[in-house]
Scaffold this motif. Sequence first.
Motif, PDB file in Angstrom:
ATOM      1  N   GLY A 236     -10.797 -15.254   0.669  1.00  0.00           N
ATOM      2  CA  GLY A 236      -9.546 -15.778   0.851  1.00  0.00           C
ATOM      3  C   GLY A 236      -8.516 -14.713   0.175  1.00  0.00           C
ATOM      4  O   GLY A 236      -8.822 -13.999  -0.766  1.00  0.00           O
ATOM      5  N   PHE A 237      -7.289 -14.679   0.831  1.00  0.00           N
ATOM      6  CA  PHE A 237      -6.398 -13.739   0.350  1.00  0.00           C
ATOM      7  C   PHE A 237      -4.869 -14.509   0.369  1.00  0.00           C
ATOM      8  O   PHE A 237      -4.872 -15.395   1.131  1.00  0.00           O
ATOM      9  N   GLY A 238      -3.978 -13.917  -0.240  1.00  0.00           N
ATOM     10  CA  GLY A 238      -2.743 -14.468  -0.224  1.00  0.00           C
ATOM     11  C   GLY A 238      -2.824 -16.266  -0.759  1.00  0.00           C
ATOM     12  O   GLY A 238      -2.705 -16.907  -0.021  1.00  0.00           O
ATOM     13  N   ARG A 239      -2.736 -16.250  -1.834  1.00  0.00           N
ATOM     14  CA  ARG A 239      -2.775 -17.535  -2.555  1.00  0.00           C
ATOM     15  C   ARG A 239      -1.610 -18.504  -1.576  1.00  0.00           C
ATOM     16  O   ARG A 239      -0.754 -18.149  -1.275  1.00  0.00           O
ATOM     17  N   THR A 240      -1.936 -19.750  -1.602  1.00  0.00           N
ATOM     18  CA  THR A 240      -1.293 -20.600  -0.864  1.00  0.00           C
ATOM     19  C   THR A 240      -0.368 -21.642  -1.708  1.00  0.00           C
ATOM     20  O   THR A 240      -0.071 -22.640  -1.227  1.00  0.00           O
ATOM     21  N   SER A 241      -0.598 -21.380  -3.067  1.00  0.00           N
ATOM     22  CA  SER A 241       0.205 -22.307  -3.861  1.00  0.00           C
ATOM     23  C   SER A 241       0.392 -21.647  -5.094  1.00  0.00           C
ATOM     24  O   SER A 241      -0.188 -20.348  -5.530  1.00  0.00           O
ATOM     25  N   SER A 242       1.377 -22.212  -5.990  1.00  0.00           N
ATOM     26  CA  SER A 242       1.658 -21.588  -7.424  1.00  0.00           C
ATOM     27  C   SER A 242       1.153 -22.641  -8.297  1.00  0.00           C
ATOM     28  O   SER A 242       1.419 -23.835  -8.209  1.00  0.00           O
ATOM     29  N   THR A 243       0.687 -22.289  -9.308  1.00  0.00           N
ATOM     30  CA  THR A 243       0.217 -22.831 -10.484  1.00  0.00           C
ATOM     31  C   THR A 243       0.978 -22.687 -11.789  1.00  0.00           C
ATOM     32  O   THR A 243       0.782 -23.421 -12.684  1.00  0.00           O
ATOM     33  N   THR A 244       1.895 -21.826 -11.996  1.00  0.00           N
ATOM     34  CA  THR A 244       2.896 -21.721 -12.846  1.00  0.00           C
ATOM     35  C   THR A 244       4.417 -21.491 -12.276  1.00  0.00           C
ATOM     36  O   THR A 244       4.441 -21.115 -11.248  1.00  0.00           O
ATOM     37  N   ARG A 245       5.251 -21.977 -13.123  1.00  0.00           N
ATOM     38  CA  ARG A 245       6.719 -21.748 -12.579  1.00  0.00           C
ATOM     39  C   ARG A 245       7.126 -20.461 -12.379  1.00  0.00           C
ATOM     40  O   ARG A 245       8.219 -19.975 -11.878  1.00  0.00           O
ATOM     41  N   ALA A 246       6.563 -19.390 -13.207  1.00  0.00           N
ATOM     42  CA  ALA A 246       6.736 -18.078 -13.121  1.00  0.00           C
ATOM     43  C   ALA A 246       6.305 -17.400 -11.700  1.00  0.00           C
ATOM     44  O   ALA A 246       6.764 -16.250 -11.355  1.00  0.00           O
TER      45      ALA A 246
END
Length: 442
Positions: A236-246
Amino acid sequence: MDETSTPETPAPHDGGSGGPERPGITRRGLFGLVGVGTAGLAVGAAAAVGTAAAVDAATAEGDGSGGVHPFYGEHQGGIVTPAQDRLHFAAFDVSSTLDRDGLVGLLQDWSAAAVLLTQGLEIGEGGAVGGSDYAPPSDTGEALGLPAAGLTLTFGFGPTLFTDADGVDRFGIADRRPEALAALPRFQGDALQPAWTGGDLAIQACADNPQVAVHAIRNLSRIAFGRASLRWSQLGFGRTSSTTRAQQTPRNLFGFKDGTANLKAEDTALVEEHVWTGSGDGPAWMTGGSYLVTRKIRMIIENWDRVQLQEQESLVGRTKGEGAPLSGGTEFTEPDFSATGATGEPLMPTASHVRLAHPDQNGGARMLRRGYNFVDGNDELGRLDAGLFFISYQRDPADFIAVQRSLAADGLNEYLRHVGSAVFAVPPGARPGGYVGSGLFA
């Protein structure tokens, strides 16, 4: 593109890292520190403790060339850890000849190797180029000279590890299977392929360098030789979510921002409530763990690319540019499902993805998502074989099931095909001197 509300909560906590991020070190550092077998060698607890101490000392004097997430910790890394950009996910089938001791030995060997891999070190006596000229190298070597690149390794156990397809308890652990760990039900529109479904064991390798992630899975697969074999794997490439506000909200292959309302590591109270299993949730060995769901979702890209912009936005429930809900505001404005337009129709369409996936429509169900885009070439008709490799972590798979059933009415389903599916119990993090999943065999 599932919606999960994220109200402000106290300070950030990366339970998966086992400590603060530290500078990286090259894979040639601490050459030959610990030998890890590739055909059944069990690594003792004392060796693992010594490895951790030596790695910690070396990392403190690292060259700053890459982030490091220590393997040991209260929770496994790769869950609330800041989502990296690259993925190599692998599911394994355990050999029919493996016994309980052999399974424990495999988990010990994998854990000892993971300690080194996540520090950016080679594995095995002599590593990639320092061993005997007359024997295969212990490390495959394609990551020589690369930093740790934020690598995390997350291990999970599938339902079939506890009882196989014939109902056989191969390892004497059937009575320790969590009630929540069961094969997912069939959902409307599923077109699942066995080649992308299930597995006894799983390893999620996430990193900011694709070669580092691939190197990790390749070497862990090599260590498993004769004990477990790859069932399927996914890049996989290019994460499709963020897990931190930064982190900024990324986009999926439909061009929309994805995971705007995902749970974040800073939402410590919500993560505790919706991601980590508690002491009363099942067997004690799972306390502090989570449940991992994967879905390989093929996007019918060519059809989507012919859809008018206004219809695309109506199907998703957000604007394509800003990512704001169609009820108004900016990206992080909470959707207003009661708002109507001049004609009296809801501004958030009843079949929109955002509306159907929102916690308010699903009894408050929330999950933490870590999905990735994928492109696996093209099919026999010349269409892109591409889409979303969905990954979610939740305290109970029932939360995922509730949301997925709600999405049966999703207008996006015309452009999606679910071709792979799996669920795994993810035990808590390993302690120094121990190995991942040790509580299951205590």
